[in-house]
Design an enzyme around this catalytic site. Structure first.
Site, PDB file in Angstrom:
ATOM      1  N   ASP A  13       2.601  -6.679   3.156  1.00 33.04           N
ATOM      2  CA  ASP A  13       0.934  -5.867   3.650  1.00 33.04           C
ATOM      3  C   ASP A  13       1.861  -4.498   4.133  1.00 33.04           C
ATOM      4  O   ASP A  13       0.849  -4.651   5.019  1.00 33.04           O
ATOM      5  CB  ASP A  13       0.180  -6.980   3.987  1.00 33.04           C
ATOM      6  N   HIS A  65      -8.426 -10.616   0.489  1.00 35.47           N
ATOM      7  CA  HIS A  65      -9.038 -10.417   1.595  1.00 35.47           C
ATOM      8  C   HIS A  65      -9.909 -10.868   2.113  1.00 35.47           C
ATOM      9  O   HIS A  65     -11.599 -10.786   1.983  1.00 35.47           O
ATOM     10  CB  HIS A  65      -9.423  -8.297   1.820  1.00 35.47           C
ATOM     11  N   ASN A  73      -5.491  -5.956   9.995  1.00 32.30           N
ATOM     12  CA  ASN A  73      -6.678  -7.466   8.625  1.00 32.30           C
ATOM     13  C   ASN A  73      -6.194  -8.163   8.637  1.00 32.30           C
ATOM     14  O   ASN A  73      -5.142  -7.383   7.554  1.00 32.30           O
ATOM     15  CB  ASN A  73      -7.245  -6.417   8.430  1.00 32.30           C
ATOM     16  N   HIS A 133      -0.053  -1.189   0.344  1.00 29.24           N
ATOM     17  CA  HIS A 133      -0.040   0.328  -0.405  1.00 29.24           C
ATOM     18  C   HIS A 133       1.138   0.973   0.316  1.00 29.24           C
ATOM     19  O   HIS A 133       1.670   1.567   1.334  1.00 29.24           O
ATOM     20  CB  HIS A 133      -0.830  -0.085   0.849  1.00 29.24           C
ATOM     21  N   PHE A 134       1.025   1.583  -1.139  1.00 29.29           N
ATOM     22  CA  PHE A 134       2.092   3.040  -1.493  1.00 29.29           C
ATOM     23  C   PHE A 134       0.727   4.463  -0.958  1.00 29.29           C
ATOM     24  O   PHE A 134       1.212   5.575  -1.131  1.00 29.29           O
ATOM     25  CB  PHE A 134       1.859   3.401  -2.554  1.00 29.29           C
ATOM     26  N   HIS A 184      -2.604 -12.403   3.182  1.00 27.20           N
ATOM     27  CA  HIS A 184      -2.708 -12.235   4.708  1.00 27.20           C
ATOM     28  C   HIS A 184      -2.755 -13.500   5.789  1.00 27.20           C
ATOM     29  O   HIS A 184      -3.514 -12.927   6.653  1.00 27.20           O
ATOM     30  CB  HIS A 184      -1.882 -11.198   4.483  1.00 27.20           C
TER      31      HIS A 184
END
EC number: 3.5.2.3
Length: 445
Positions: A328, A202, A301, A86-87, A255
């Site tokens: 993640d 997810h 999460n 995540h950028f 994840h």
């Protein structure tokens, strides 16, 4: 030209392992020469002579342009590949942006990353995808992006996958939000199967969750919270295995956190279903007790669960059920994580510590060889997502990481805009000495 000499090359894509010299010409690998007992001068001379025969360069030209890196005592491996970062760009650049995220990636040995789409605007349109890819191309590393599965990540209407692929999307995901509507998920899988792309999922059913980010159990009870039960993940993994079976789609469980999910995926693989799984370093390193020590810095999460889950994840990586290690990487501002536990956002950063934790928790403790660890961090995500990365081969991209597996370093300052990680301040193994992308040094210790 760049010559990397005396390093121990480990390339999981080919299985190559041994002392070597690697000659880089421009952005490509020109020659790989195994040196064995040869001394430095013989190795260098051999590589230069062979390259001259291929390129027509003279001795003078070669000497004028040659730069050498002595990698003695170090591992030379493919540049690491992370299929899940995540950028926060566009929309949340106070947490991270493409440039700062790429710097953190390079510092951690990564030369290729895939950005997630919970941005503002989302990665559900061609303009946004083209914009982030254009800016990513200027960072020095290979920045890829997902396309969202649904418009505005609202879980109601599918995107046009063909258009987003044409714009550059390499996979599809609504990461951060599960696709709750089963009928919509089945249509999405049929579309993904048609276009030949993976849907990365997810897997947390929100109907099970009272307090996200913390495992429903003893620790949550001590904190006066209910938490997120393992059934939230398990139920959706079961559902989506069934959908993948019916549609022939290729899916990734992101994840993974629960032992039962590992078992379900293992069985599905044996059945021949096209299912993949990723594990994060925090899920194979920590358990729910970390929340008592680190507070919101250990909130994510899906949540950290039990020691039995941690060990099941490690076993899944060991036997190939879980093919990918993904960070993640989820930056948050200091003031956001400083809120009380229930209000603080979930997620931690991870690009700079991923390799180190893999070495410490998986290799040094005897679960994996270094070859196995690197396979999960290089060629596996590359093959699953169709990215031209993760291998050291003649004629291939000159993307490499050089690191000293036994040398400790202190993680005291992050190249990311954010430092929301429980590992800040720790001494860790596996010091990154160089990260090289497309033949250029993008990080040097």
């Amino acid at each position: 030209m760049l010559l990397i000499k005396n390093g121990q090359l480990i390339d999981p894509a080919s299985g190559l392992c041994g002392l070597c010299g690697v000659l880089v010409d421009g952005d490509r690998i020109a020659k790989i020469g195994m040196c064995g007992s040869l001394d430095d001068m013989a190795t260098e001379s051999m590589l230069l002579r062979e390259n001259e025969a291929n390129t027509g360069l003279t001795d003078a030209q070669s000497e004028d342009t040659l730069v050498s890196i002595d990698a003695a005592g170090c591992i030379v491996a493919p540049g690491l590949v992370d299929g899940h970062v995540h950028f926060r760009d566009p929309g949340f650049t106070y947490k991270e942006d493409i440039e700062s995220g790429a710097k953190a990636a390079a510092r951690g040995g990564f030369t290729s990353v895939v950005m997630m789409g919970n941005t503002d605007p989302h990665m559900d349109n061609t303009d946004t995808i083209k914009d982030v890819l254009e800016r990513g191309a200027k960072t020095g590393i290979n920045v890829y992006t997902c396309g969202n599965v649904t418009k505005n990540m609202a879980g109601k209407e599918l995107v046009n996958m063909d258009e987003l692929i044409d714009a550059g999307a390499v996979l599809f995901t609504d990461d951060g939000k599960p696709i709750v509507d089963e009928e919509l998920m089945e249509r999405a899988c049929k579309e993904a199967a048609r276009v030949g792309k993976v849907i990365s999922l997810h897997e947390e059913d929100p109907s099970f969750i009272t307090d996200n980010g913390i495992n429903a159990g003893e620790v949550a009870g001590k904190l006066g919270l209910v938490g997120s039960p393992r059934e939230a993940e398990i139920s959706m993994v079961k559902r989506d295995i069934d959908i993948a079976r019916r549609t022939g789609a290729s899916i990734t469980v992101q994840h993974i956190s629960a032992a039962e999910s590992v078992d379900l995926i293992r069985d599905a693989k044996r059945e021949g279903i096209s299912i993949h799984a990723e594990a994060t370093p925090h899920h194979f390193t920590l358990t729910e007790g970390a929340v008592l020590k680190y507070g919101a810095l250990a909130k994510m999460n899906p949540p950290l669960r039990l020691e039995s889950d941690r060990l099941a994840i490690i076993e899944g990586i060991k036997d190939g059920t879980i093919e990918m290690i993904a960070t993640d990487h989820a930056p948050h501002a200091r003031e956001e994580k400083a809120k009380d536990l229930k209000a603080a956002p979930s997620g931690i950063t991870g690009l700079e510590t991923s390799l180190a934790l893999g070495i410490r928790e998986l290799v040094d403790k005897g679960y994996l060889s270094l070859m196995d660890l690197l396979q999960a961090m290089t060629i596996n995500p590359s093959r699953i997502y169709g990215i031209d990365a993760g291998a050291i081969r003649e004629g291939g991209w000159a993307d490499m990481v050089i690191f000293a597996p036994g040398e400790e370093w202190s993680f005291v300052q992050s190249a990311s805009k954010s430092s929301n990680t429980p590992f800040l301040g720790e001494r860790l193994p596996g010091k990154i000495i160089y990260t090289i992308c497309r033949g250029k040094v993008v990080y040097k210790a």
